[in-house]
Design an enzyme around this catalytic site. Structure first.
Site, PDB file in Angstrom:
ATOM      1  N   ASN A 132     119.997  46.996  56.150  1.00 40.30           N
ATOM      2  CA  ASN A 132     118.397  47.427  56.265  1.00 40.30           C
ATOM      3  C   ASN A 132     118.346  48.665  57.132  1.00 40.30           C
ATOM      4  O   ASN A 132     118.354  48.452  58.316  1.00 40.30           O
ATOM      5  CB  ASN A 132     117.652  46.372  56.765  1.00 40.30           C
ATOM      6  CG  ASN A 132     116.087  46.863  56.938  1.00 40.30           C
ATOM      7  OD1 ASN A 132     115.711  47.701  56.389  1.00 40.30           O
ATOM      8  ND2 ASN A 132     115.383  45.904  57.558  1.00 40.30           N
ATOM      9  N   LYS A 167     115.900  50.625  57.402  1.00 39.92           N
ATOM     10  CA  LYS A 167     114.890  51.062  57.742  1.00 39.92           C
ATOM     11  C   LYS A 167     114.181  52.433  57.774  1.00 39.92           C
ATOM     12  O   LYS A 167     114.679  53.025  56.874  1.00 39.92           O
ATOM     13  CB  LYS A 167     114.515  50.298  59.408  1.00 39.92           C
ATOM     14  CG  LYS A 167     114.944  48.880  59.595  1.00 39.92           C
ATOM     15  CD  LYS A 167     114.419  48.325  60.933  1.00 39.92           C
ATOM     16  CE  LYS A 167     115.234  46.870  60.966  1.00 39.92           C
ATOM     17  NZ  LYS A 167     114.797  45.979  61.742  1.00 39.92           N
ATOM     18  N   HIS A 206     109.356  41.425  54.912  1.00 34.51           N
ATOM     19  CA  HIS A 206     110.174  41.515  56.233  1.00 34.51           C
ATOM     20  C   HIS A 206     108.939  41.558  57.345  1.00 34.51           C
ATOM     21  O   HIS A 206     107.838  41.778  57.457  1.00 34.51           O
ATOM     22  CB  HIS A 206     110.965  43.165  56.326  1.00 34.51           C
ATOM     23  CG  HIS A 206     111.812  43.278  57.711  1.00 34.51           C
ATOM     24  ND1 HIS A 206     111.016  43.734  58.876  1.00 34.51           N
ATOM     25  CD2 HIS A 206     113.001  43.048  57.531  1.00 34.51           C
ATOM     26  CE1 HIS A 206     112.015  43.609  59.841  1.00 34.51           C
ATOM     27  NE2 HIS A 206     113.216  43.494  59.008  1.00 34.51           N
ATOM     28  N   GLU A 258     108.512  43.230  59.823  1.00 32.47           N
ATOM     29  CA  GLU A 258     107.872  44.329  60.251  1.00 32.47           C
ATOM     30  C   GLU A 258     106.564  44.773  59.174  1.00 32.47           C
ATOM     31  O   GLU A 258     105.502  45.197  59.570  1.00 32.47           O
ATOM     32  CB  GLU A 258     108.726  45.707  60.560  1.00 32.47           C
ATOM     33  CG  GLU A 258     109.575  45.482  61.666  1.00 32.47           C
ATOM     34  CD  GLU A 258     110.750  45.999  61.546  1.00 32.47           C
ATOM     35  OE1 GLU A 258     111.306  47.059  60.520  1.00 32.47           O
ATOM     36  OE2 GLU A 258     111.762  45.517  62.286  1.00 32.47           O
ATOM     37  N   GLU A 282     114.954  35.689  59.631  1.00 35.28           N
ATOM     38  CA  GLU A 282     115.072  36.585  60.575  1.00 35.28           C
ATOM     39  C   GLU A 282     113.998  36.061  61.652  1.00 35.28           C
ATOM     40  O   GLU A 282     112.900  36.289  61.711  1.00 35.28           O
ATOM     41  CB  GLU A 282     114.808  37.824  60.116  1.00 35.28           C
ATOM     42  CG  GLU A 282     115.594  38.455  59.027  1.00 35.28           C
ATOM     43  CD  GLU A 282     115.635  39.952  59.124  1.00 35.28           C
ATOM     44  OE1 GLU A 282     116.654  40.468  59.271  1.00 35.28           O
ATOM     45  OE2 GLU A 282     114.497  40.433  58.752  1.00 35.28           O
ATOM     46  N   GLY A 320     115.865  43.521  66.314  1.00 36.01           N
ATOM     47  CA  GLY A 320     116.184  44.821  66.941  1.00 36.01           C
ATOM     48  C   GLY A 320     116.057  44.503  68.546  1.00 36.01           C
ATOM     49  O   GLY A 320     115.666  45.496  69.407  1.00 36.01           O
ATOM     50  N   SER A 336     119.702  41.058  64.977  1.00 36.46           N
ATOM     51  CA  SER A 336     120.733  41.610  66.119  1.00 36.46           C
ATOM     52  C   SER A 336     122.008  41.110  65.635  1.00 36.46           C
ATOM     53  O   SER A 336     122.892  40.735  66.655  1.00 36.46           O
ATOM     54  CB  SER A 336     120.293  41.135  67.567  1.00 36.46           C
ATOM     55  OG  SER A 336     119.021  41.743  67.936  1.00 36.46           O
TER      56      SER A 336
HETATM   57  P1  PGA Z   1     118.375  44.297  63.514  1.00 33.36           P
HETATM   58  O1  PGA Z   1     117.227  44.286  62.276  1.00 33.36           O
HETATM   59  O2  PGA Z   1     119.590  43.873  63.104  1.00 33.36           O
HETATM   60  O3  PGA Z   1     118.288  45.699  64.099  1.00 33.36           O
HETATM   61  O4  PGA Z   1     117.849  43.158  64.475  1.00 33.36           O
HETATM   62  C1  PGA Z   1     117.154  43.245  61.374  1.00 33.36           C
HETATM   63  C2  PGA Z   1     116.219  43.514  60.539  1.00 33.36           C
HETATM   64  O5  PGA Z   1     115.257  43.630  60.684  1.00 33.36           O
HETATM   65  O6  PGA Z   1     116.411  43.178  59.259  1.00 33.36           O
END
Ligand code: PGA
Length: 246
Positions: A9, A11, A93, A95, A165, A171, A210
């Site tokens: 992903n 982003k 997601h 976010e 997640e 993140g 992460s």
């Molecule tokens: P990250 O993000 O691996 O940077 O923690 C995962 C995601 O948001 O899908």
């Protein structure tokens, strides 16, 4: 036997040259041990499609509209994604849920649009830190899945991938331990029995939050973890490839 899927992903990152460079590096490697998918931003999907032609790597979008078509300035429909050759699309997601107010109704609508357009949704679910600290993680994830479990048919479920997640791990550099992740994945799989035994057995449940080369082997070795949704580490070709080979 469920085949591992490793999904990057990206982003809101990238550029024409970065997309070109990252995909070239991924295409040069042998990642046949698992399924691999990349999710660039909308402007780069078409060029990514051209670059990926002839390879087994899957292409996904990060979002789609709830509506089919019409006067929705700035939105991108599931049909458009299908038209340019996307196979997958992220939905729900964290976010999108926290920054753009997507709720479980929105997620259901988008999933239905995608399925109607022939695109496989990758539905993200997961609890916040305070949910976990108050012991609510199972209840939260159950709520996030409830409508999908009751509204979608067994046939539709064949096209859905789930991504667990935990919001506190996205993140942050803080990953769920393999035991924590496995516990939640097994719980999610138990919910899928509401659809059917076969759906519970066959649905892929990715872990996200992460994921790094350093923790992927142990996470992916868990019986109910079927790969990863990788954010930050998917922008680094070498690290992402190492994750794909975990
Ligand atoms: P990250 O993000 O691996 O940077 O923690 C995962 C995601 O948001 O899908």
């Amino acid at each position: 036997m469920r085949r591992l899927l490793v999904a990057g992903n990206w982003k809101m990152n990238g550029s024409v040259s970065m997309t070109d460079d990252l995909l070239s590096r991924l295409l040069d490697a042998d990642v046949s041990a698992c399924d691999v998918a990349v999710f660039p931003s909308f402007p780069y999907l078409s060029s990514a499609r051209k670059q990926l032609n002839g390879s087994a790597m899957l292409l996904g979008a990060q979002n789609c509209a709830e509506e089919e078509s019409g006067a929705y300035t700035g939105e991108v429909s599931a049909t458009m994604l299908q038209d340019i050759g996307c196979h997958l699309c992220l939905v729900g997601h964290s976010e999108r849920r926290t920054l753009y107010g997507e709720d479980n109704d929105t997620v259901l609508n988008k999933v239905q649009r995608l399925l109607n357009a022939g695109i496989s949704p990758v539905v993200c679910i997961g609890e916040t830190l305070s949910d976990r600290q108050s012991g609510q993680e199972n209840a939260v994830v159950t709520r996030q899945l409830q409508q999908l479990l009751s509204e979608l048919s067994e046939e539709q479920w064949q096209h859905i991938t789930l991504a667990y997640e935990p919001v506190w791990a996205i993140g942050t550099g803080e990953t769920a331990t393999p035991d924590q992740a496995q516990g939640m994945h097994a719980f999610i799989r138990s919910l899928l029995h509401q659809v059917s035994e076969e759906t519970a057995q066959k649905t892929r449940i990715l872990y996200g939050g992460s994921v790094r080369a350093a923790n992927a082997v142990e996470l992916f070795a868990q019986p109910d973890i079927d790969g990863g949704l990788v954010g930050g580490a998917s922008l680094d070709a070498a690290e992402f490839l190492e994750i794909c080979c975990s």
